[in-house]
Scaffold this motif. Structure first.
Motif, PDB file in Angstrom:
ATOM      1  N   SER A  41      -2.942 -47.731  84.425  1.00  0.00           N
ATOM      2  CA  SER A  41      -3.036 -49.145  84.751  1.00  0.00           C
ATOM      3  C   SER A  41      -3.694 -49.418  86.089  1.00  0.00           C
ATOM      4  O   SER A  41      -3.665 -50.526  86.566  1.00  0.00           O
ATOM      5  N   ALA A  42      -4.279 -48.401  86.711  1.00  0.00           N
ATOM      6  CA  ALA A  42      -4.937 -48.616  87.995  1.00  0.00           C
ATOM      7  C   ALA A  42      -6.021 -49.663  87.841  1.00  0.00           C
ATOM      8  O   ALA A  42      -6.617 -49.782  86.798  1.00  0.00           O
ATOM      9  N   PRO A  43      -6.312 -50.441  88.900  1.00  0.00           N
ATOM     10  CA  PRO A  43      -7.276 -51.530  88.829  1.00  0.00           C
ATOM     11  C   PRO A  43      -8.676 -51.033  88.593  1.00  0.00           C
ATOM     12  O   PRO A  43      -9.084 -50.050  89.172  1.00  0.00           O
ATOM     13  N   ASP A  44      -9.441 -51.740  87.790  1.00  0.00           N
ATOM     14  CA  ASP A  44     -10.829 -51.432  87.593  1.00  0.00           C
ATOM     15  C   ASP A  44     -11.480 -52.446  86.689  1.00  0.00           C
ATOM     16  O   ASP A  44     -11.225 -52.439  85.531  1.00  0.00           O
ATOM     17  N   LYS A  45     -12.365 -53.205  87.102  1.00  0.00           N
ATOM     18  CA  LYS A  45     -13.139 -54.041  86.230  1.00  0.00           C
ATOM     19  C   LYS A  45     -12.751 -55.489  86.138  1.00  0.00           C
ATOM     20  O   LYS A  45     -11.651 -55.869  86.417  1.00  0.00           O
ATOM     21  N   ASP A  46     -13.673 -56.269  85.697  1.00  0.00           N
ATOM     22  CA  ASP A  46     -13.631 -57.707  85.523  1.00  0.00           C
ATOM     23  C   ASP A  46     -12.514 -58.502  86.120  1.00  0.00           C
ATOM     24  O   ASP A  46     -11.409 -58.512  85.639  1.00  0.00           O
ATOM     25  N   GLY A  47     -12.866 -59.281  87.085  1.00  0.00           N
ATOM     26  CA  GLY A  47     -11.909 -60.189  87.671  1.00  0.00           C
ATOM     27  C   GLY A  47     -12.677 -61.112  88.552  1.00  0.00           C
ATOM     28  O   GLY A  47     -13.600 -60.706  89.215  1.00  0.00           O
ATOM     29  N   ASN A  48     -12.317 -62.414  88.600  1.00  0.00           N
ATOM     30  CA  ASN A  48     -13.066 -63.349  89.413  1.00  0.00           C
ATOM     31  C   ASN A  48     -12.497 -63.540  90.790  1.00  0.00           C
ATOM     32  O   ASN A  48     -13.029 -64.289  91.587  1.00  0.00           O
ATOM     33  N   THR A  49     -11.363 -62.929  91.082  1.00  0.00           N
ATOM     34  CA  THR A  49     -10.821 -63.041  92.420  1.00  0.00           C
ATOM     35  C   THR A  49     -10.482 -61.655  92.938  1.00  0.00           C
ATOM     36  O   THR A  49     -10.109 -60.782  92.173  1.00  0.00           O
ATOM     37  N   PRO A  50     -10.612 -61.447  94.244  1.00  0.00           N
ATOM     38  CA  PRO A  50     -10.353 -60.123  94.799  1.00  0.00           C
ATOM     39  C   PRO A  50      -8.916 -59.691  94.583  1.00  0.00           C
ATOM     40  O   PRO A  50      -8.022 -60.521  94.522  1.00  0.00           O
ATOM     41  N   VAL A  51      -8.709 -58.400  94.481  1.00  0.00           N
ATOM     42  CA  VAL A  51      -7.371 -57.850  94.344  1.00  0.00           C
ATOM     43  C   VAL A  51      -6.634 -58.010  95.669  1.00  0.00           C
ATOM     44  O   VAL A  51      -7.197 -57.819  96.733  1.00  0.00           O
ATOM     45  N   PHE A 113     -12.647 -54.797  89.874  1.00  0.00           N
ATOM     46  CA  PHE A 113     -11.507 -55.391  89.171  1.00  0.00           C
ATOM     47  C   PHE A 113     -11.714 -56.885  88.942  1.00  0.00           C
ATOM     48  O   PHE A 113     -11.414 -57.423  87.883  1.00  0.00           O
ATOM     49  N   ARG A 114     -12.260 -57.541  89.941  1.00  0.00           N
ATOM     50  CA  ARG A 114     -12.540 -58.977  89.814  1.00  0.00           C
ATOM     51  C   ARG A 114     -13.469 -59.232  88.634  1.00  0.00           C
ATOM     52  O   ARG A 114     -13.233 -60.126  87.825  1.00  0.00           O
ATOM     53  N   HIS A 115     -14.530 -58.430  88.542  1.00  0.00           N
ATOM     54  CA  HIS A 115     -15.502 -58.684  87.476  1.00  0.00           C
ATOM     55  C   HIS A 115     -14.992 -58.265  86.101  1.00  0.00           C
ATOM     56  O   HIS A 115     -15.195 -58.968  85.112  1.00  0.00           O
ATOM     57  N   GLY A 186     -16.153 -47.808  93.540  1.00  0.00           N
ATOM     58  CA  GLY A 186     -14.886 -48.300  93.031  1.00  0.00           C
ATOM     59  C   GLY A 186     -15.133 -48.644  91.574  1.00  0.00           C
ATOM     60  O   GLY A 186     -16.289 -48.822  91.168  1.00  0.00           O
ATOM     61  N   ALA A 187     -14.101 -48.714  90.774  1.00  0.00           N
ATOM     62  CA  ALA A 187     -14.287 -49.021  89.355  1.00  0.00           C
ATOM     63  C   ALA A 187     -13.032 -49.668  88.807  1.00  0.00           C
ATOM     64  O   ALA A 187     -11.974 -49.627  89.430  1.00  0.00           O
ATOM     65  N   SER A 188     -13.175 -50.274  87.630  1.00  0.00           N
ATOM     66  CA  SER A 188     -12.028 -50.924  87.015  1.00  0.00           C
ATOM     67  C   SER A 188     -12.248 -51.084  85.524  1.00  0.00           C
ATOM     68  O   SER A 188     -13.379 -51.157  85.058  1.00  0.00           O
ATOM     69  N   ALA A 189     -11.159 -51.132  84.794  1.00  0.00           N
ATOM     70  CA  ALA A 189     -11.202 -51.392  83.364  1.00  0.00           C
ATOM     71  C   ALA A 189     -10.073 -52.361  83.050  1.00  0.00           C
ATOM     72  O   ALA A 189      -8.945 -52.157  83.475  1.00  0.00           O
ATOM     73  N   VAL A 190     -10.395 -53.421  82.325  1.00  0.00           N
ATOM     74  CA  VAL A 190      -9.385 -54.435  82.000  1.00  0.00           C
ATOM     75  C   VAL A 190      -9.386 -54.672  80.494  1.00  0.00           C
ATOM     76  O   VAL A 190     -10.437 -54.827  79.879  1.00  0.00           O
TER      77      VAL A 190
END
Length: 209
Positions: A41-51, A113-115, A186-190
């Protein structure tokens, strides 16, 4: 599964077909889809606001330690990228020599993560966010000052191994991963099961000023 490259300005490095990737030696970037690893569940990908800085939430990055814990999403993605960078790769028709390993950066993870969150929430895959933001905007919004950057995005792949295979088989994405102009990532998957692709991936690469 889908992954697409986009061409952004500022010393264009990459851009190809149905993949989305671009980079620059001065504020340049490339994108590719990314999604949260369903196993981690680590952060990575798509999000419109910063973590935000909240270590109690597994979707948020630690605030002090720049070394990802072994076997979490960050370390697995970083290991996969550095393994690819450690040997010669052929990106399309271009032979790319081995390049130094990257370090993990949590500001870049927040941008990813934002994106990824944005793509997962709004059911789309592109380098431009639903709020009109570009990769460069999302990196700068974290406070990171980059003199070179790139972004890869993808959607639908269920594991780090499968998304890396997709990116490495795409010229633009592969060249972003093998770029000698970047030193951190850095990377993210949501994941959102109610969307077309289900999972959305983002990799962000950069070199600080």
């Amino acid at each position: 599964m889908r992954y697409l490259p986009i061409i952004l300005l500022s010393t264009l490095l990459i851009g190809c077909g149905s993949d989305s990737s671009s980079s620059s030696s001065n504020n340049s970037g490339s994108e590719t889809d990314t999604t949260n690893n369903p196993i981690d569940s680590a952060p990575d990908k798509d999000g419109n606001t910063p973590v935000t800085d909240d270590n109690t939430d597994p979707n948020l990055p630690p605030t002090n330690d720049n070394s990802p814990e072994q076997n979490d999403f960050a370390s697995m993605m970083l290991n996969a990228v550095n393994q690819a960078r450690s040997v010669e790769q052929t990106c399309g028709d271009t032979l790319m020599p081995p390049v130094p390993s990257l370090e993990w950066d949590y500001n870049l993870q927040s941008a990813a993560f934002r994106h990824s969150s944005d793509m997962a929430n709004a059911n789309f895959m592109d380098h431009t966010g639903s709020d009109g933001s570009t990769p460069s905007d999302r990196i700068a919004d974290t406070g990171y000052s980059a003199n070179a950057w790139a972004e890869n995005v993808a959607a639908g792949q269920s594991t780090i191994e499968s998304v890396m295979a997709s990116w490495m088989s795409s010229t633009g994405h592969c060249m972003n991963i093998m770029s000698s102009n970047v030193t951190q990532m850095g990377a993210s998957a949501v994941e959102n099961v109610d969307t077309e692709y289900g999972i959305y991936w983002t990799q962000v690469f950069a070199n600080p000023w």
